[in-house]
Each structure stands twice: as C-alpha cells, then as structure tokens.
Design an enzyme around this catalytic site. Structure first.
Site, PDB file in Angstrom:
ATOM      1  N   GLY A   1       7.959  -2.294  -5.403  1.00 42.63           N
ATOM      2  CA  GLY A   1       8.250  -3.476  -4.598  1.00 42.63           C
ATOM      3  C   GLY A   1       9.043  -3.117  -3.349  1.00 42.63           C
ATOM      4  O   GLY A   1       8.928  -2.025  -2.805  1.00 42.63           O
TER       5      GLY A   1
ATOM      6  N   LYS B   1       6.923   8.262  -9.969  1.00 44.30           N
ATOM      7  CA  LYS B   1       7.056   6.808  -9.919  1.00 44.30           C
ATOM      8  C   LYS B   1       8.039   6.491 -11.044  1.00 44.30           C
ATOM      9  O   LYS B   1       7.642   6.286 -12.199  1.00 44.30           O
ATOM     10  CB  LYS B   1       5.694   6.144 -10.171  1.00 44.30           C
ATOM     11  CG  LYS B   1       5.734   4.631 -10.240  1.00 44.30           C
ATOM     12  CD  LYS B   1       5.474   4.005  -8.909  1.00 44.30           C
ATOM     13  CE  LYS B   1       5.327   2.493  -9.045  1.00 44.30           C
ATOM     14  NZ  LYS B   1       5.074   1.834  -7.760  1.00 44.30           N
TER      15      LYS B   1
ATOM     16  N   GLU C   1       8.020   7.414  -5.309  1.00 44.75           N
ATOM     17  CA  GLU C   1       7.603   6.074  -4.898  1.00 44.75           C
ATOM     18  C   GLU C   1       8.438   5.025  -5.610  1.00 44.75           C
ATOM     19  O   GLU C   1       8.580   5.044  -6.831  1.00 44.75           O
ATOM     20  CB  GLU C   1       6.122   5.830  -5.206  1.00 44.75           C
ATOM     21  CG  GLU C   1       5.656   4.469  -4.715  1.00 44.75           C
ATOM     22  CD  GLU C   1       4.311   4.051  -5.275  1.00 44.75           C
ATOM     23  OE1 GLU C   1       3.980   2.850  -5.142  1.00 44.75           O
ATOM     24  OE2 GLU C   1       3.610   4.887  -5.850  1.00 44.75           O
TER      25      GLU C   1
ATOM     26  N   GLY D   1       0.793  -1.219   0.000  1.00 42.34           N
ATOM     27  CA  GLY D   1       0.000   0.000   0.000  1.00 42.34           C
ATOM     28  C   GLY D   1       0.827   1.271   0.000  1.00 42.34           C
ATOM     29  O   GLY D   1       0.365   2.318   0.447  1.00 42.34           O
TER      30      GLY D   1
ATOM     31  N   ASP E   1      -0.612   3.434 -10.700  1.00 39.78           N
ATOM     32  CA  ASP E   1      -0.025   4.045  -9.509  1.00 39.78           C
ATOM     33  C   ASP E   1       0.290   5.514  -9.772  1.00 39.78           C
ATOM     34  O   ASP E   1       0.041   6.379  -8.925  1.00 39.78           O
ATOM     35  CB  ASP E   1       1.254   3.319  -9.097  1.00 39.78           C
ATOM     36  CG  ASP E   1       0.983   1.959  -8.477  1.00 39.78           C
ATOM     37  OD1 ASP E   1      -0.196   1.651  -8.199  1.00 39.78           O
ATOM     38  OD2 ASP E   1       1.952   1.206  -8.267  1.00 39.78           O
TER      39      ASP E   1
ATOM     40  N   PRO F   1      -5.278   2.939   9.445  1.00 41.31           N
ATOM     41  CA  PRO F   1      -6.273   1.860   9.437  1.00 41.31           C
ATOM     42  C   PRO F   1      -6.498   1.300   8.038  1.00 41.31           C
ATOM     43  O   PRO F   1      -6.211   1.955   7.028  1.00 41.31           O
ATOM     44  CB  PRO F   1      -7.535   2.541   9.959  1.00 41.31           C
ATOM     45  CG  PRO F   1      -7.075   3.771  10.650  1.00 41.31           C
ATOM     46  CD  PRO F   1      -5.835   4.209   9.929  1.00 41.31           C
TER      47      PRO F   1
END
Length: 242
Positions: free
Chosen positions: A124, A43, A121, A20, A60, A212
């Site tokens: 993996g 990314k 980001e 996530g 993404d 959460p």
C-alpha cells in the site's frame, strides 16, 4: 523493531495501493540481475494472498521472485502473509494472527548474507498500518534504504506524491526519486503531461522514469516498454553500491 539492512538496496513504496509498485520493483530487480548482481527481493508483509496446497502464497512475491531469478523460497521472500486483501493490521486482527516481526527479521538476515543488493517492496502507501502501532513508514525507516516512490500519472498525483515525500522526509528516510507508472502512451491529458515537472519542482526529488501503461500484464517476463525506461536509471548508484 528491525535493524538496518546490512547490504545496499532500495525500498519500493507508492502513493497508494494498486499503483503498480510490484512491476516496478520487479523491473529494478531485473536490472540488477542483468548486471550479474546477486539480487534478493523481499515482500516482508503481504495481504490478499491466495491459498494453495502449500499454504498462503503472495502473488506479488511470486512476481518478484521470477523477475530476480530468486534463489530463496517464497516463504523467505514473503514471510508474513494474510488472505484478506486489507491493510495488514486489519487482516492480522481479523485472522487473529499478529505480525511475526521475528520472521521478517530472519528472512532479511538470511537473504542479506548471500546477496549483494536487495529490493524490498512495501504494501500500500506509506501510512498503511502494519500492526496496531506501526505503519509502512516505520518499516522504511528501520531498514534504512533509499525509497523509490511509485506514483500514478493522472490528476491528483501531485498532491499524493508530495504528501508521500513529506511523510518519508519527516522520518529521515532518504528518497531516491519517483517513478511515474502506467503513463498513457497515446493521448496523455494536460494533467498527466505536467505532473512530473511539478512533482520535481515542489518535491525537490527527481522523476527517475516514466513507464508506459502495460494492459493485462499479470506475470513476467516484463515487456521492453517497462524495462527500457527502468534500465536508463543508474540504480546501482541510487542503492549505494560502490
């Protein structure tokens, strides 16, 4: 292979794939955006991209762009894209298309020139191979950004997180801290309840936020349950913004 980033920022990595980190990276970018920061998202390399009329698109990258209200096109935000959902080195080999590091460097330069902060980001975990010689760990070291490690809440996460911390430290990458993601709001197990404290104890890093679980989240807007714990962190200080 790449020069250090010329503006402050954060490198979002994870203990594994599907933890996530895109959601967390998007939430951090949204934090900067709300503070009227000119935030860029990147990314650099993505696999598992989808084919559309305009070519391969990283979902993404779309997610990040929406969270940051990005001013750059998706092919700049994510300059290297592969179709198969594999480690980039394997996807590149099968596609017979080597990773275009010049394109990555060009994207980073273009966005840095018009931004105050960048959220990058990875793909993996830190040992995921990007090409025949380099891993995500190399990318983190080159960019010189503090790393945020996104981790699962459950059994095994202590080991995975500590290994990730050790790998980053060995390469001289500064670690901003850990975000525990998809924490069960109700009925957490003993392993889930105790993992954050033991990660801090043995890893000597702070657990910055516990986010959460968010079942079914596919695209922005991000729910308050995700944004609230992220917004309580001083990301500007961690990114090195004066």
């Amino acid at each position: 292979m790449l020069p250090p980033l010329s503006i402050p920022g954060l490198f979002i990595t994870a203990t594994d794939t599907e933890v996530g980190k895109t959601v967390i990276a998007g939430a951090v970018a949204h934090y900067f955006l709300k503070r009227v920061r000119r935030v860029a998202v990147c990314k650099p390399i993505a696999s598992g991209s989808v084919r559309r009329r305009e070519g391969l698109v990283s979902e993404d990258a779309e997610f990040l762009a929406s969270c940051a209200d990005a001013r750059f096109p998706l092919d700049i935000i994510c300059p290297v894209r592969f179709k198969e959902p594999l480690a980039p080195a394997i996807a590149a080999e099968r596609a017979k298309e080597p990773v275009d590091w010049e394109a990555v460097g060009r994207s980073l330069r273009l966005m840095s020139a018009e931004s105050e902060v960048m959220v990058v980001e990875g793909v993996g975990g830190v040992m995921a191979p990007l090409d025949e010689r380099h891993t995500v760990l190399d990318l983190a070291r080159w960019l010189g950004l503090p790393a945020v490690i996104v981790a699962r809440p459950g059994l095994g996460t202590i080991n995975h997180t500590l290994l990730t911390i050790e790998a980053l430290r060995r390469e001289g990458v500064k670690i901003a801290g850990v975000v525990i993601n998809r924490y069960p709001a109700d009925g957490a197990s003993i392993a889930e309840e105790t993992a954050p404290r033991w990660i801090e104890k043995f890893g000597k890093v702070p657990v910055l936020a516990i986010v959460p679980d968010y079942p079914g989240l596919k695209r922005p807007p991000l729910p308050a349950t995700v944004l609230s714990p992220i917004d309580r962190v001083d990301w500007e200080r961690l990114a090195g913004i004066l």
